[in-house]
Design an enzyme around this catalytic site. Structure first.
Site, PDB file in Angstrom:
ATOM      1  CG  LEU A  16      -1.747   1.193   1.358  1.00  0.00           C
ATOM      2  CD1 LEU A  16      -2.555   1.468   0.217  1.00  0.00           C
ATOM      3  CD2 LEU A  16      -2.612   0.996   2.573  1.00  0.00           C
ATOM      4  CG  ASP A  67      13.426  -0.808  11.537  1.00  0.00           C
ATOM      5  OD1 ASP A  67      12.224  -0.724  11.884  1.00  0.00           O
ATOM      6  OD2 ASP A  67      14.314  -1.514  11.756  1.00  0.00           O
ATOM      7  CG  ASN A  94       1.745   1.861   4.343  1.00  0.00           C
ATOM      8  OD1 ASN A  94       0.838   1.648   4.298  1.00  0.00           O
ATOM      9  ND2 ASN A  94       3.003   1.267   4.001  1.00  0.00           N
ATOM     10  CB  SER A 149      -6.912  -3.304  10.160  1.00  0.00           C
ATOM     11  OG  SER A 149      -7.443  -4.608   9.720  1.00  0.00           O
ATOM     12  CE1 TYR A 185      -2.292  -5.611  10.613  1.00  0.00           C
ATOM     13  CE2 TYR A 185      -4.446  -6.376  10.340  1.00  0.00           C
ATOM     14  CZ  TYR A 185      -3.521  -5.606   9.787  1.00  0.00           C
ATOM     15  OH  TYR A 185      -3.781  -4.598   8.982  1.00  0.00           O
ATOM     16  CE  LYS A 189      -2.351  -2.120  11.385  1.00  0.00           C
ATOM     17  NZ  LYS A 189      -1.562  -0.892  10.601  1.00  0.00           N
ATOM     18  CB  THR A 220      -0.353  -5.878   0.153  1.00  0.00           C
ATOM     19  OG1 THR A 220      -0.787  -6.012   1.665  1.00  0.00           O
ATOM     20  CG2 THR A 220      -1.282  -4.417  -0.389  1.00  0.00           C
TER      21      THR A 220
END
Length: 268
Positions: A16, A67, A94, A149, A185, A189, A220
């Site tokens: 993305l 990073d 991102n 997300s 995950y 988010k 992706t």
């Protein structure tokens, strides 16, 4: 001629992030894009690729090593942007990771995977944002975006029609297909969504426009391969790149402080 807006996009050499770069290169506006990547070589290759694809674009891109898990890397990136540009107009957070599959594959322990998920998606994003706020405040139109997300919505987790929300049968251990979701995950988010709200509160009087962007399920390499995600029905990431460009160019200013979808506001 108007001064170019300076845009830093993390994790921009692929997925993305790279589609956001492409969308901005195709804009009628001219930008100075700082294309962030953990690998400077991969970031430089992405700069070469997008420049070759859009040879007549008024936008320029420069590779920058950053990073978000490394404080020294963040500080070095800040110093570079400060000394070169003296400001930052748009920060697009991102960079992220979906690491649950590595636990299911036996490549990380549960603790390693959960800690790493939060360290990348929430903690690292918080730290780089904090570092760059002084440069955002030098902008006449500062914008701060977090890529979240669709799995992060608490209200949406009630939708049992989605496989990710199916209720497991009674008893333990559970069938393996009920244990292969992405709880780390989606939790990280959801944490990002509240982090965005805190930045919205903190920077509101400074005129910084803040959003979480929920781009949809994209083809992706997040959490697997592009081909695998496409096979499960993932959409074209280029569409989400255009969505982010539209937000940066003022199309969703009435929805600041919210998690936004392409055509609506995502429920909390």
């Amino acid at each position: 001629m108007a001064e170019k807006k300076v845009v830093l996009i993390t994790g921009a050499n692929t997925g993305l992030g790279y589609q956001i770069v492409r969308a901005l290169f195709g804009s009628n506006e001219a930008y100075e894009i700082l294309l962030g990547g953990r690998s400077i070589q991969k970031a430089e290759q992405a700069v070469n690729d997008v420049t070759a694809e859009f040879p007549s674009s008024k936008t320029l891109a420069t590779a920058i090593q950053v990073d978000i898990e490394d404080d020294a890397s963040i500080e070095a990136a800040f110093q570079k942007v400060q000394s070169t540009y003296g400001k930052l107009d748009f920060l697009v957070n991102n960079a992220g990771a979906q690491l649950d599959p590595l636990f299911h594959a036996g490549k990380m322990t549960m603790r390693e995977m959960w800690n790493a998920s939060w360290n990348v998606n929430t903690v690292g994003t918080q730290i780089i944002t904090t570092a760059f706020v002084p440069l955002l405040l030098k902008s006449s139109d500062p914008r701060l975006l977090f890529i979240t997300s669709g799995t992060s919505t608490l209200a949406g987790s009630e939708n049992r029609d989605l496989p990710i929300n199916k209720v497991a049968p009674k008893g333990w251990p559970k069938p393996s297909h009920h244990l292969t979701g992405v709880p780390a995950y989606r939790s990280s988010k959801t944490g990002m969504n509240m982090m965005m709200r805190e930045w919205y509160r903190t920077l509101k009087e400074d005129g910084v426009k803040v959003w979480c962007i929920s781009p949809g399920y994209l083809a992706t390499g997040l959490g697997g391969s592009q081909e695998q995600n496409k096979a499960f029905g993932a959409g074209d990431p280029a569409v989400a790149g255009s969505f982010v460009k539209a937000v940066l160019e003022g199309m969703r200013d009435e929805d600041v402080g919210k998690v936004i979808l392409r055509d609506s506001v995502q429920p909390w």
